[in-house]
Design a protein around this motif. Sequence first.
Motif, mmCIF file in Angstrom:
data_model
loop_
_atom_site.group_PDB
_atom_site.id
_atom_site.type_symbol
_atom_site.label_atom_id
_atom_site.label_comp_id
_atom_site.label_asym_id
_atom_site.label_seq_id
_atom_site.Cartn_x
_atom_site.Cartn_y
_atom_site.Cartn_z
ATOM 1 N N GLN A 157 -51.277 96.627 -2.499
ATOM 2 C CA GLN A 157 -49.824 96.625 -2.644
ATOM 3 C C GLN A 157 -49.101 96.823 -1.308
ATOM 4 O O GLN A 157 -48.073 96.187 -1.041
ATOM 5 N N LYS A 158 -49.646 97.703 -0.455
ATOM 6 C CA LYS A 158 -48.920 98.095 0.755
ATOM 7 C C LYS A 158 -49.414 97.431 2.031
ATOM 8 O O LYS A 158 -48.865 97.667 3.104
ATOM 9 N N GLY A 159 -50.450 96.603 1.918
ATOM 10 C CA GLY A 159 -50.955 95.922 3.100
ATOM 11 C C GLY A 159 -52.460 95.875 3.085
ATOM 12 O O GLY A 159 -53.113 96.803 3.561
ATOM 13 N N PRO A 160 -53.044 94.821 2.519
ATOM 14 C CA PRO A 160 -54.506 94.751 2.380
ATOM 15 C C PRO A 160 -55.256 94.842 3.707
ATOM 16 O O PRO A 160 -56.401 95.265 3.739
ATOM 17 N N ASP A 161 -54.596 94.440 4.794
ATOM 18 C CA ASP A 161 -55.258 94.459 6.095
ATOM 19 C C ASP A 161 -55.012 95.757 6.851
ATOM 20 O O ASP A 161 -55.448 95.915 7.988
ATOM 21 N N LEU A 162 -54.306 96.715 6.243
ATOM 22 C CA LEU A 162 -53.975 97.969 6.902
ATOM 23 C C LEU A 162 -54.834 99.115 6.385
ATOM 24 O O LEU A 162 -55.267 99.116 5.235
ATOM 25 N N ARG A 163 -55.062 100.096 7.240
ATOM 26 C CA ARG A 163 -55.692 101.326 6.778
ATOM 27 C C ARG A 163 -54.781 102.009 5.766
ATOM 28 O O ARG A 163 -53.568 102.023 5.916
ATOM 29 N N GLN A 164 -55.376 102.609 4.746
ATOM 30 C CA GLN A 164 -54.598 103.385 3.782
ATOM 31 C C GLN A 164 -54.732 104.883 4.038
ATOM 32 O O GLN A 164 -53.951 105.670 3.514
ATOM 33 N N THR A 165 -55.723 105.283 4.803
ATOM 34 C CA THR A 165 -55.831 106.663 5.254
ATOM 35 C C THR A 165 -55.702 106.670 6.768
ATOM 36 O O THR A 165 -56.340 105.887 7.464
ATOM 37 N N HIS A 166 -54.826 107.501 7.249
ATOM 38 C CA HIS A 166 -54.545 107.595 8.689
ATOM 39 C C HIS A 166 -54.158 106.244 9.288
ATOM 40 O O HIS A 166 -54.719 105.814 10.294
ATOM 41 N N PRO A 167 -53.178 105.554 8.702
ATOM 42 C CA PRO A 167 -52.842 104.214 9.181
ATOM 43 C C PRO A 167 -52.022 104.205 10.467
ATOM 44 O O PRO A 167 -52.156 103.288 11.279
ATOM 45 N N LYS A 168 -51.148 105.196 10.626
ATOM 46 C CA LYS A 168 -50.274 105.188 11.810
ATOM 47 C C LYS A 168 -50.979 105.862 12.977
ATOM 48 O O LYS A 168 -51.282 107.053 12.946
ATOM 49 N N SER A 169 -51.194 105.102 14.017
ATOM 50 C CA SER A 169 -51.912 105.611 15.183
ATOM 51 C C SER A 169 -50.934 106.004 16.285
ATOM 52 O O SER A 169 -49.936 105.326 16.519
ATOM 53 N N HIS A 170 -51.269 107.094 16.970
ATOM 54 C CA HIS A 170 -50.513 107.512 18.149
ATOM 55 C C HIS A 170 -51.203 107.049 19.429
ATOM 56 O O HIS A 170 -50.719 107.347 20.522
ATOM 57 N N GLY A 171 -52.315 106.352 19.276
ATOM 58 C CA GLY A 171 -52.984 105.806 20.440
ATOM 59 C C GLY A 171 -54.485 105.777 20.287
ATOM 60 O O GLY A 171 -55.078 106.616 19.596
ATOM 61 N N LEU A 172 -55.102 104.769 20.900
ATOM 62 C CA LEU A 172 -56.555 104.691 21.023
ATOM 63 C C LEU A 172 -56.879 104.917 22.484
ATOM 64 O O LEU A 172 -56.460 104.157 23.357
#
Length: 342
Positions: free
Chosen positions: A28-43
């Motif tokens: 529903q919210k983005g099949p290609d996105l992480r659903q746990t810890h999706p927003k990253s502050h940096g790699l």
Amino acid sequence: MSDLSLSLATQSAETDVILASVLEEQAQKGPDLRQTHPKSHGLLWGEFIVEDNIPESWLVGVFAQKRSYPIWVRLSNASAPEKRGKFKSDLEPDIRGLAIKLLEVEGEKVLDDEKYTQDFIFLSHPVFITRTLQQFADLGKVGSGQADPELLRSLAPVFEIIQAASSKQIANPLLIPYWSTTPYKLGSHVIKFSLQPHQPDEIPDRKPDSENYLREAVVKYLTQEAKEVNFDFLVQLFVDDEKTPIEDPTKEWKEEDAPFIKLATVKIPAQKFDFEERNRLNEGLSFSPWHTLPEHEPLGIINLARKKIYLEAVKFRHQYTEQRLREPQPYSEILDEPDTNS
């Protein structure tokens, strides 16, 4: 059927309920996105430097000898996406995460999807949010509006942990402690592990007003001010089922019962990381406690459920991305997201 078989069957059924909920939300919210810890502050890139005075019985896995591993470090918020291209603001309460991927790790792994890595997963709170799989599944019902008053009352201890974990005010995710929350093997030992920063978190002059202030803080620290970050990688040893339970990750292993012992240093040098190629690599990587050597295998029911859930969620995400990559025009819509921190 034996009690053990019934227990395993129940655990498997509860895991499947959670997985179905995760995949439904992902679709529903983005099949290609992480659903746990999706927003990253940096790699970020760095080093994992093993100590040279480790006790002999602990000289196993990545700690078998004094050496340095190159690593990727991912900083994140725990909450699922609100919708495509819209992540929860850093200004709202949340649990923060840190994941480390060691590279150049030789040896047979528990999972065969990554041959030369070892992952360590951390949260910004010393305990996990639920004690059982059933509680985790019930928490999903709350999010979907299916919880009745009785269920809400039964989840009161879970809400207390979530409140304590998510209400911590931080200025910079590089300067706070992190914990594994769940237990793992260290050869023949049972441990939990933690990261403790050498540098204290900075107290801001004023309250942040940017939805992405955590990434901005990391950019300022590592890129603009060109500072280095160091963490101690620490472990605690299992004592007994009362003080250091394996199957209740909501109970903290107190330092007075299980003192922290340093096994390595995590070093993150000054660097530029906020650019397109790094962000794409960030989204392409997957982190799992089951990307591991057998010597560091995760323990407990919660970790066992994570094995299946993480693996299936990653497969779902990658399969969808590969499918959309074969559709140039629709896929261009995926890349055109308003949140550049995704």
